[in-house]
Scaffold this motif. Sequence first.
Motif, short mmCIF file in Angstrom:
data_model
loop_
_atom_site.label_atom_id
_atom_site.label_comp_id
_atom_site.label_asym_id
_atom_site.label_seq_id
_atom_site.Cartn_x
_atom_site.Cartn_y
_atom_site.Cartn_z
N SER A 2 0.81 -1.22 0.00
CA SER A 2 0.00 0.00 0.00
C SER A 2 0.84 1.27 0.00
O SER A 2 1.89 1.32 -0.61
CB SER A 2 -0.93 -0.04 1.21
N ASP A 3 0.36 2.29 0.73
CA ASP A 3 1.02 3.59 0.76
C ASP A 3 2.26 3.65 1.64
O ASP A 3 2.87 4.69 1.75
CB ASP A 3 0.02 4.66 1.24
N GLU A 4 2.60 2.54 2.28
CA GLU A 4 3.76 2.55 3.15
C GLU A 4 5.03 2.78 2.34
O GLU A 4 5.06 2.56 1.13
CB GLU A 4 3.85 1.21 3.89
N GLN A 5 6.09 3.21 3.02
CA GLN A 5 7.38 3.43 2.36
C GLN A 5 7.94 2.08 1.90
O GLN A 5 7.97 1.13 2.68
CB GLN A 5 8.37 4.09 3.32
N LEU A 6 8.36 2.02 0.67
CA LEU A 6 8.98 0.81 0.15
C LEU A 6 10.43 1.10 -0.23
O LEU A 6 10.79 2.23 -0.55
CB LEU A 6 8.23 0.30 -1.09
N TYR A 7 11.22 0.06 -0.20
CA TYR A 7 12.62 0.11 -0.61
C TYR A 7 12.79 -0.95 -1.68
O TYR A 7 12.11 -1.98 -1.66
CB TYR A 7 13.53 -0.15 0.60
N PHE A 8 13.68 -0.71 -2.60
CA PHE A 8 13.82 -1.61 -3.74
C PHE A 8 15.26 -2.05 -3.92
O PHE A 8 16.18 -1.24 -3.86
CB PHE A 8 13.38 -0.91 -5.04
N THR A 9 15.43 -3.34 -4.15
CA THR A 9 16.69 -3.89 -4.63
C THR A 9 16.49 -4.05 -6.14
O THR A 9 15.45 -4.53 -6.58
CB THR A 9 16.97 -5.25 -3.98
N TYR A 10 17.45 -3.61 -6.91
CA TYR A 10 17.26 -3.61 -8.37
C TYR A 10 18.54 -4.01 -9.09
O TYR A 10 19.64 -3.94 -8.54
CB TYR A 10 16.79 -2.23 -8.84
N ILE A 11 18.35 -4.44 -10.33
CA ILE A 11 19.47 -4.78 -11.20
C ILE A 11 19.30 -4.01 -12.51
O ILE A 11 18.23 -4.04 -13.12
CB ILE A 11 19.56 -6.29 -11.50
N LEU A 12 20.37 -3.35 -12.92
CA LEU A 12 20.43 -2.68 -14.22
C LEU A 12 21.37 -3.47 -15.12
O LEU A 12 22.29 -4.14 -14.63
CB LEU A 12 21.00 -1.26 -14.07
N ALA A 13 21.15 -3.38 -16.41
CA ALA A 13 22.02 -4.04 -17.39
C ALA A 13 22.31 -3.08 -18.54
O ALA A 13 21.51 -2.20 -18.85
CB ALA A 13 21.36 -5.30 -17.93
N SER A 14 23.44 -3.28 -19.18
CA SER A 14 23.78 -2.48 -20.36
C SER A 14 23.03 -3.00 -21.58
O SER A 14 22.70 -2.23 -22.48
CB SER A 14 25.29 -2.49 -20.60
N THR A 25 17.38 1.36 -3.32
CA THR A 25 16.87 2.73 -3.27
C THR A 25 15.49 2.76 -2.61
O THR A 25 14.83 1.73 -2.53
CB THR A 25 16.76 3.33 -4.69
N ASN A 26 15.09 3.95 -2.20
CA ASN A 26 13.72 4.11 -1.69
C ASN A 26 12.82 4.78 -2.73
O ASN A 26 11.65 4.99 -2.50
CB ASN A 26 13.70 4.91 -0.39
N ASP A 27 13.39 5.12 -3.88
CA ASP A 27 12.63 5.76 -4.96
C ASP A 27 13.17 5.22 -6.29
O ASP A 27 14.10 5.78 -6.87
CB ASP A 27 12.77 7.28 -4.88
N LEU A 28 12.57 4.15 -6.76
CA LEU A 28 13.09 3.44 -7.92
C LEU A 28 13.07 4.29 -9.18
O LEU A 28 14.05 4.30 -9.93
CB LEU A 28 12.30 2.15 -8.13
N ILE A 29 11.99 5.01 -9.41
CA ILE A 29 11.90 5.84 -10.63
C ILE A 29 12.99 6.91 -10.63
O ILE A 29 13.69 7.10 -11.63
CB ILE A 29 10.50 6.47 -10.75
N ARG A 30 13.14 7.61 -9.52
CA ARG A 30 14.16 8.66 -9.43
C ARG A 30 15.56 8.08 -9.63
O ARG A 30 16.37 8.60 -10.40
CB ARG A 30 14.10 9.37 -8.07
N ARG A 31 15.84 6.96 -8.96
CA ARG A 31 17.19 6.39 -9.01
C ARG A 31 17.54 5.88 -10.41
O ARG A 31 18.64 6.12 -10.90
CB ARG A 31 17.32 5.27 -7.98
N VAL A 32 16.61 5.20 -11.06
CA VAL A 32 16.89 4.72 -12.41
C VAL A 32 17.07 5.92 -13.35
O VAL A 32 17.95 5.91 -14.21
CB VAL A 32 15.79 3.76 -12.92
N ASN A 33 16.28 6.94 -13.16
CA ASN A 33 16.44 8.15 -13.97
C ASN A 33 17.83 8.76 -13.77
O ASN A 33 18.46 9.21 -14.72
CB ASN A 33 15.33 9.16 -13.63
N GLU A 34 18.30 8.77 -12.53
CA GLU A 34 19.66 9.28 -12.26
C GLU A 34 20.71 8.44 -12.98
O GLU A 34 21.68 8.99 -13.53
CB GLU A 34 19.94 9.28 -10.75
#
Length: 98
Positions: A2-14, A25-34
């Motif tokens: 729900s609306d609770e704070q979430l944290y994400f473990t993620y993998i990026l690839a070339s 990260t705690n903000d996946l959209i922001r972090r991937v954008n960075e």
Amino acid sequence: MSDEQLYFTYILASRIGGTLYVGVTNDLIRRVNEHREGTASAFTRRYGVHKLVYFEPHREVAQAILREKQIKRWNRAWKIELIEKQNPDWRDLYEGLV
């Protein structure tokens, strides 16, 4: 989850089968954008690693960090297997988030 704070473990690839980067990260959209803008990590900027191919949410930051450390210790084949279980075509999952 729900609306609770979430944290994400993620993998990026070339690219498919390319260079991998594991983060948290705690903000996946922001972090991937960075990462895409080249402001998040010298490693991802240098190797062109900006395609979000895997992520998982966690309710606790400690869980997300532990998972990140666990995945980082894995060999490459295990990381690829993890990605391909959720995302066999290595689609860029960022597009579905924004």
